[in-house]
Design a protein around this motif. Structure first.
Motif, PDB file in Angstrom:
ATOM      1  N   GLY A 114       6.905  -2.359   8.074  1.00  0.00           N
ATOM      2  CA  GLY A 114       5.487  -2.247   7.738  1.00  0.00           C
ATOM      3  C   GLY A 114       4.706  -1.840   8.970  1.00  0.00           C
ATOM      4  O   GLY A 114       5.046  -2.221  10.093  1.00  0.00           O
ATOM      5  N   GLU A 115       3.663  -1.052   8.764  1.00  0.00           N
ATOM      6  CA  GLU A 115       2.869  -0.568   9.893  1.00  0.00           C
ATOM      7  C   GLU A 115       1.378  -0.706   9.609  1.00  0.00           C
ATOM      8  O   GLU A 115       0.921  -0.434   8.494  1.00  0.00           O
ATOM      9  N   VAL A 116       0.664  -1.152  10.631  1.00  0.00           N
ATOM     10  CA  VAL A 116      -0.805  -1.181  10.589  1.00  0.00           C
ATOM     11  C   VAL A 116      -1.295  -0.284  11.725  1.00  0.00           C
ATOM     12  O   VAL A 116      -1.020  -0.563  12.899  1.00  0.00           O
ATOM     13  N   ILE A 117      -1.974   0.796  11.369  1.00  0.00           N
ATOM     14  CA  ILE A 117      -2.468   1.745  12.369  1.00  0.00           C
ATOM     15  C   ILE A 117      -3.955   1.503  12.563  1.00  0.00           C
ATOM     16  O   ILE A 117      -4.761   1.673  11.637  1.00  0.00           O
ATOM     17  N   LEU A 118      -4.313   1.049  13.752  1.00  0.00           N
ATOM     18  CA  LEU A 118      -5.695   0.687  14.094  1.00  0.00           C
ATOM     19  C   LEU A 118      -6.304   1.819  14.915  1.00  0.00           C
ATOM     20  O   LEU A 118      -5.845   2.105  16.018  1.00  0.00           O
ATOM     21  N   ILE A 119      -7.330   2.446  14.366  1.00  0.00           N
ATOM     22  CA  ILE A 119      -7.914   3.634  14.984  1.00  0.00           C
ATOM     23  C   ILE A 119      -9.286   3.293  15.554  1.00  0.00           C
ATOM     24  O   ILE A 119     -10.158   2.797  14.839  1.00  0.00           O
ATOM     25  N   ASN A 120      -9.466   3.567  16.825  1.00  0.00           N
ATOM     26  CA  ASN A 120     -10.718   3.235  17.507  1.00  0.00           C
ATOM     27  C   ASN A 120     -11.745   4.354  17.338  1.00  0.00           C
ATOM     28  O   ASN A 120     -12.317   4.866  18.292  1.00  0.00           O
ATOM     29  N   LYS A 121     -11.915   4.734  16.089  1.00  0.00           N
ATOM     30  CA  LYS A 121     -12.889   5.748  15.683  1.00  0.00           C
ATOM     31  C   LYS A 121     -13.481   5.319  14.354  1.00  0.00           C
ATOM     32  O   LYS A 121     -12.890   4.517  13.627  1.00  0.00           O
ATOM     33  N   SER A 122     -14.603   5.872  14.026  1.00  0.00           N
ATOM     34  CA  SER A 122     -15.186   5.671  12.706  1.00  0.00           C
ATOM     35  C   SER A 122     -14.844   6.892  11.863  1.00  0.00           C
ATOM     36  O   SER A 122     -15.376   7.980  12.090  1.00  0.00           O
ATOM     37  N   LEU A 123     -13.912   6.715  10.915  1.00  0.00           N
ATOM     38  CA  LEU A 123     -13.393   7.848  10.155  1.00  0.00           C
ATOM     39  C   LEU A 123     -13.748   7.724   8.678  1.00  0.00           C
ATOM     40  O   LEU A 123     -13.800   6.624   8.123  1.00  0.00           O
ATOM     41  N   SER A 124     -13.949   8.861   8.039  1.00  0.00           N
ATOM     42  CA  SER A 124     -14.333   8.894   6.633  1.00  0.00           C
ATOM     43  C   SER A 124     -13.171   8.477   5.737  1.00  0.00           C
ATOM     44  O   SER A 124     -11.998   8.613   6.118  1.00  0.00           O
TER      45      SER A 124
END
Length: 385
Positions: A137-147
């Motif tokens: 399982g993977e949780v991808i945490l993105i330090n951006k505000s994405l649509s």
């Protein structure tokens, strides 16, 4: 495992874990797209929770039951705020961080590599391969505000990368059948900058009108970077699980046991008292042969070729009726028998190839000849000693 916590590279994100859960918390809220049990799709939440399967006490709960169980667990463990969640057999995890995102990998594995002899190993599971699972399982945490649209695009890209990686491993069939049967993927980004107080959140957030960071990104490059990162994380996960596979695993994938080969070897043995000692000698010779790199190469050449033929990967080849003009299988079988016991074994090979005793009879057009060659060589070897 003791309670621990660590700061993710996202400024306000905190990852905490116990023996029974992993909780990824962002008090400023995540905008997520996921395939979790509770709940999949687009969500705005403070917590991403992975609970250990043991929490369910093996109960066959519907979605309402799972929600109730999670709510009770949250209250007991002082986890507050909105959430999405799922369940995993194990909670071993590691993280890799990059410039604008981090990937938290949760590994659940029922398979281990065990010694079979002093030179051969085999993959095994206490659950048996019908019930065993290997999940990443993977949780991808993105330090951006994405649509939301871009989150969905990222999800598709990462799923394809993960699938491509595991397909490329060409694993033994019984291993491939248990991989990622209960895996999950979460894509989580920041919400656009705003004061998200409780009253505002209760009234509902219009994510369609928010201002996102999409335009500031080189999206094709960002997606390509994510794809490569997912593949690297899959590679790291396989290494951490200590999973590699050898010739015995590929025999198991074809439904072949060493005892089957021993029995087939003595079916054509006439005028000889077949004792336990003689069977043990043949077993030892087979196992010894399976450590010979040349025998392994010939066996794997036939196994891979038959897989390609059976799955119609070559338009010029049709083996549905075991065509008489296909003789490469005999060439490989002869090569194996000769490698093990020399010229004498090649004559013995003809008998086993024609009669196809025991398990050999039920094998495909490539495999029947190579295992006839293996048995012929080993039988010749034990009777020349």
């Amino acid at each position: 495992m003791n309670d621990t916590s660590e700061k993710n590279h996202l400024s306000n994100v905190k990852v905490s874990n116990t023996d029974n859960h992993i909780c990824i918390n962002n008090p400023d809220y995540f905008l997520t797209f996921s395939d979790l049990e509770i709940s999949d799709g687009i969500d705005i939440v403070e917590n991403i929770i992975i609970l250990k399967d043991d929490v369910k006490n093996n109960e066959n709960l519907d979605i309402e039951g799972l929600i109730g169980l999670t709510e009770d667990y949250k209250e007991t463990n002082n986890i507050s705020g909105s959430y999405i969640s799922t369940f995993s057999n194990d909670l071993e995890y590691f993280t890799n961080t990059y410039d604008d995102y981090g990937i938290l990998n949760i590994i659940s594995n029922d398979v281990s590599v065990e010694d079979f002899t002093d030179k051969l190993k085999v993959a095994n599971s206490p659950k048996g391969f019908k019930d065993a699972r290997i999940d990443l399982g993977e949780v991808i945490l993105i330090n951006k505000s994405l649509s939301p649209k871009l989150l969905i695009n990222i999800y598709k890209t990462c799923i394809k990368a993960k699938t491509k990686f595991f397909q490329g491993l060409n694993l033994p069939v019984h291993i491939n059948n248990i991989i990622n049967q209960n895996d999950f993927l979460v894509i989580a980004s920041n919400l656009p900058s705003q004061d998200y107080d409780e009253e505002y959140m209760d009234s509902g957030v219009d994510i369609t009108q928010a201002e996102y960071d999409d335009e500031s990104l080189d999206i094709p490059k960002f997606l390509k970077d994510l794809e490569e990162s997912v593949i690297i994380n899959c590679e790291d996960s396989v290494k951490r699980m200590g999973l590699d596979f050898g010739i015995l695993d590929y025999l198991v994938s074809e439904g072949i046991q060493i005892s089957d080969l021993v029995d087939a070897g003595f079916e054509l043995c006439v005028g000889v008292d077949v004792t336990s000692d003689l069977k043990n000698r043949l077993e030892e010779e087979i196992l010894k042969s399976l450590t010979d790199i040349n025998v392994i190469a010939l066996l794997m050449a036939a196994i891979r070729t038959e897989q390609d033929f059976e799955n119609n990967r070559l338009r010029e080849v049709d083996i549905s009726d075991d065509p008489a003009y296909l003789y490469t299988d005999e060439v490989l079988g002869l090569a194996i028998s000769n490698q093990i016991a020399g010229t004498k074994a090649t004559f013995n090979f003809k008998r086993y190839d024609e009669k196809k005793p025991g398990i050999i009879f039920g094998l495909g057009p490539m495999l029947d000849d190579i295992f006839a060659g293996l048995i012929a060589g080993c039988m010749s070897k034990i009777f020349e000693e």
